[in-house]
Design an enzyme around this catalytic site. Structure first.
Site, PDB file in Angstrom:
ATOM      1  CB  SER A 143      -1.026  -0.069   1.648  1.00  0.00           C
ATOM      2  OG  SER A 143      -1.440   1.230   1.185  1.00  0.00           O
ATOM      3  CE1 TYR A 156      -4.684  -2.235   5.247  1.00  0.00           C
ATOM      4  CE2 TYR A 156      -3.103  -0.517   4.685  1.00  0.00           C
ATOM      5  CZ  TYR A 156      -4.038  -0.919   4.298  1.00  0.00           C
ATOM      6  OH  TYR A 156      -4.143  -1.593   2.697  1.00  0.00           O
TER       7      TYR A 156
END
Length: 261
Positions: A143, A156
């Site tokens: 990401s 995350y």
């Protein structure tokens, strides 16, 4: 890309969104597919058959990627059905948005397990098969949060930073074995997972959902638009091509300019 015909790929988290798009694109190149993920059983079967209609074999395994024993079952099933694993796409992921003092410990554990530890478990089992055949492609879906941080996403961000570090380390280990290892680092992609973050982000920040979308979700994405899952899949096709044989240990960033600012 005829060299991909009859190769076998495991794509985790491939019952929807980015993962399903990747599985479909690989099947277009003649790759046999192992689908994985949760969702409506009838819809999964529809999607599985649609992939097989492309002229490849496609099987489904519903392993929970937070459970090591189930991951072993997934990888064993792939080997039993196709003899090897040539392409591994670690795409499964979950998200939770909350201030750190309110962040449920069980959510932290689940995010680290699925977004980071599962990649170790699949790679650990796939590499011996790839070494034996002298060819392999490992793609870890990281990401932009592997490169930069955002508030209220501590687990995350930690997992994705760890996944990028893991990618670089094993890329060096496998550099002379015909195996490339790369991480895709997208910004916000138009998927159900991302759409589901809008309400959570609004609640965490005390703003409206429209404000959350425009002022938070897409604030750093200079194109001010979601990324198309097809573009992520096409990047993976390039990494699997002959042209990608010397691309390894990289963060392949598709973020609408986010990390450039």
């Amino acid at each position: 890309m005829t060299h991909l015909k009859n190769k076998a790929a495991v794509v985790t988290g491939s019952t929807s969104g980015i993962g399903l798009c990747i599985a479909q694109k690989l099947a277009d190149k003649g790759v046999n597919i192992v689908m994985n993920g949760f969702g409506d059983a009838e819809q999964i079967e529809v999607d599985r058959k649609a992939i097989e209609d492309k002229g490849v074999r496609c099987i489904y395994h519903g392993a929970d990627m937070s459970k090591r024993v189930e991951i072993k079952g997934l990888m064993a099933t792939a080997e039993r059905n196709f003899g090897t694993i040539d392409i591994l796409v670690n795409n499964a992921g979950i998200q939770h948005v909350a201030p750190v003092e309110e962040f449920p410990p069980e959510k932290w554990d689940a995010i680290i397990a699925i977004n980071l530890s599962a990649a170790f478990d699949t790679v650990h089992l796939a590499v011996p098969m790839m070494k034996k055949s002298g060819w392999g492609r490992i793609i870890n879906m990281a990401s932009v949060h592997a490169l930069v941080a955002s508030p209220y996403k501590s687990a995350y961000v930690a997992a994705k930073h760890g996944l990028l570090g893991f990618t670089k380390s094993i890329a060096l280990e496998l550099a002379r074995d015909g195996i490339t290892v790369n991480a895709i680092c997208p910004g916000y992609v138009d998927t159900p997972l991302v759409r589901g973050q809008i309400a959570d982000t609004a609640k965490a920040r005390g703003i409206t959902e429209k404000q959350a979308l425009n002022d938070v979700i897409l604030a750093a994405q200079w194109t001010k638009d979601f990324i198309n899952p097809e573009h992520i899949a096409e990047a993976i096709m390039f990494l699997c091509s002959d042209a990608g044989q010397n691309i390894t240990g990289t963060d392949f960033t598709i973020d609408g300019g986010w990390s450039a600012s």
